[in-house]
Design an enzyme around this catalytic site. Structure first.
Site: not given
Ligand code: FAD
Ligand code: SIN
Length: 527
Positions: A47, A49, A114, A229, A275, A336, A371
């Site tokens: 992540a 931003g 943003e 995105h 977005r 995204h 979102r």
């Molecule tokens: P994740 O952080 O995706 O974690 C999922 C976990 O589950 C991982 O550890 C994975 O390995 C595990 N997993 C999956 N399937 C299995 C399985 N079958 N068995 C065991 N483990 C499994 N959001 C913001 O608010 N701000 C930002 O700046 C931002 N920037 C982003 C940039 C990028 C490049 C991306 C891809 C997303 C961004 N987002 C941002 C969105 C945000 O990062 C995610 O929505 C958020 O981190 C999701 O968190 P989570 O804990 O739900 O899942």
């Molecule tokens: C970004 O940094 O543009 C991602 C932010 C987000 O997905 O919330």
């Protein structure tokens, strides 16, 4: 015989939601955090931003609420949003107390802006590595809790459900299936970006939690709402690396292939429109000019500022031979985030007793149809915490301590040749990208459905032991759920845009829920 293990609470996934839940539970109860790769491998880790939170002097919780509701285009669950914005500051302050270092201007926290935010409210760390900082702090915090077991490279394959109650999950470790029995299970597996050929999401994000919950009988909701995105790097042979929206927040300009800025032709907020609007504008310019991309231009900003503000983006682009301080960067949209997921109430409870979900895998309704940028890290913190509280309450009320069940598994795994897995994976991803992407219509969705359904019917019958095959089965399932919901929603709302139903037509405000029937068909209902 496969191994059997027992714990109080099983958490599946080690991103922000899973880890935040583990911190809350691990003081008192035994908890296993199963994660299928390295603990850090998650969307959270990448992540950029930042994290949105109403903590600046110019901001208020009520304004963050209004912005979130507006971005959600009429489909947010207002109660869930209220919880997000009002509990958010407490979750962030405690994270700072645990050692999170957000960027500062002098001695005060620095807030950026943003798209679709009416105030500067995005906290960031090391310029553009916000997720990594949060992940690091939470992993450190979890590491000192003796009751937490971190099981890396341990993939959840299916949930164990008996008489409507979730009793843990089957875990795959190496070539062995482990029956992990738990009094409560929290899904925190993140989103499903890998369902698409072009995505910002890391390789592990294959919709596993959504597919497992669906197979177990949970409701999935709002699956048609996928956020694309607008600005992922576009270059042949190079991944769709994210170019943060914060770059447009700092003044980045989108130019078409002829070098003309175009966003003001589409929306008064220009580059900072929401977005979905920016993504559609980019596609529209690409079609008009017959090009594969547009450009993000940062060259009018001071080079040293850019290197300081976006160090990871600067160095990653440079690795791909693009210098953001000197060149316009080729970009186009990429999948995204998914607003839909496993339906939960505001306490993260699903319709299956003992099964909770938090973070991107879940659908509390907090994001509605679209979102607001940077709201999902906050969601992981707020709802990860709430999932832990709910699961603790549940196991404290849980009178029956004998929760082990006899589970008879097939003796051998079904086999699919690696070449066939690769072929089916490419077919799915390409179909989803071309037919269920930023712009959809009844015809494209019907084609997608006819391509994906036979894959689904074939894979749903199989007991698989190869992680790539399991991920394929999950991606096919989630792909079909997204397609089914997108076909069912005959109007355009938020991130779901259909050329054959461009407006919000009657019934636009109802939600689409999907559930598996006894015969593996998808049952559709509205709410
Ligand atoms: P994740 O952080 O995706 O974690 C999922 C976990 O589950 C991982 O550890 C994975 O390995 C595990 N997993 C999956 N399937 C299995 C399985 N079958 N068995 C065991 N483990 C499994 N959001 C913001 O608010 N701000 C930002 O700046 C931002 N920037 C982003 C940039 C990028 C490049 C991306 C891809 C997303 C961004 N987002 C941002 C969105 C945000 O990062 C995610 O929505 C958020 O981190 C999701 O968190 P989570 O804990 O739900 O899942
Ligand atoms: C970004 O940094 O543009 C991602 C932010 C987000 O997905 O919330």
């Amino acid at each position: 015989m496969s191994e059997e293990i027992f714990t109080d609470i099983l958490i599946i996934g080690s991103g922000v939601a899973g880890l935040r839940a583990a911190v809350e539970i691990g003081e008192k109860y035994n908890v296993i955090v199963a994660t299928k790769d390295l603990p850090t491998e998650s969307s959270t880790e990448y992540a950029q931003g930042g994290v949105a939170v109403a903590l600046s002097d110019e901001d208020e919780i009520g304004i963050h609420f209004e912005d979130t509701i507006k971005a959600g285009d009429g489909l947010c669950n207002e109660e869930a949003v209220k919880i997000l914005v009002s509990e958010g500051p407490e979750r962030i302050i405690e994270l700072i107390q645990w050692g999170a270092e957000f960027d500062k201007e002098g001695s005060r926290l620095a807030f950026s802006i943003e798209a679709a935010h009416s105030r500067r409210r995005i906290l960031h760390a090391h310029g553009d590595s916000t997720g990594r900082e949060i992940e690091k702090v939470l992993i450190n915090k979890v590491s000192i809790l003796p009751k937490v077991i971190k099981a890396s490279f341990t993939m959840a394959v299916d949930l164990i459900v008996d008489e409507g109650r979730c009793l843990g999950a089957l875990l795959l470790r190496g070539k062995e299936i482990i029956k992990c029995f738990a009094k409560a299970t929290i899904l925190a597996t993140g989103g499903a970006g890998q369902v698409y050929a072009r995505t910002t999401n890391p390789r592990v994000i294959t919709g596993d939690g959504m597919a497992m919950a669906f197979r177990a009988g949970a409701y999935l909701k709002d699956m048609e709402f996928v956020q694309f995105h607008p600005t992922a790097l576009y270059s042949s042979g190079v991944p769709a690396f994210l170019l943060s929206e914060a770059m447009r927040g700092e003044g980045g300009i989108l130019r078409n292939i002829s070098g003309e800025p175009f966003m003001k032709n589409y929306h008064p907020m220009g580059e900072l429109a929401s977005r979905d609007i920016v993504s559609r504008a980019i596609i529209s310019e690409m079609v008009k000019t017959g090009s594969t991309h547009v450009y993000l231009d940062m060259t009018h900003l001071e080079g040293d500022f850019l290197k300081r503000r976006f160090p990871t983006i600067y160095s990653t682009c440079l690795n791909y031979n693009f210098d953001i301080t000197k060149q316009w960067i080729p970009v186009s949209p990429a999948a995204h985030f998914i607003m839909g997921g496993v339906e939960t109430d505001i306490n993260c409870r699903t319709n299956i007793e003992g099964l909770f979900a938090a973070g991107e895998v879940a659908c509390t309704g907090v994001h509605g149809a679209n979102r607001l940028a940077s709201n999902s890290l906050l969601e992981g913190l707020v709802y990860g915490y709430r999932a832990a509280k709910s699961a603790i309450q549940y196991i404290e009320d849980f009178k029956n301590t004998d929760f082990k069940r006899e589970i008879v598994l097939k003796k051998d795994f079904d086999f699919i040749a690696p070449s066939e897995i690769k072929e089916m994976t490419q077919k799915l991803k390409q179909t989803m990208w071309e037919k269920v992407g930023v712009i959809r219509c009844g015809e494209s969705l019907t084609i997608a459905q006819s391509v994906i359904t036979p894959l689904y019917e074939k894979l749903m019958r199989l007991f698989l032991g190869d992680p790539l095959a399991i991920e394929l089965k999950n991606m096919v399932t989630v792909g079909l759920l997204i397609t089914t919901a997108a076909l069912q929603r005959k109007n355009s709302v938020g991130a779901h845009y259909r050329t054959d139903y461009k407006e919000k037509l009657p019934n636009w405000s109802s939600h689409i829920r999907l559930k598996k029937s006894d015969k593996n068909n998808i049952e559709i209902s509205t709410q």
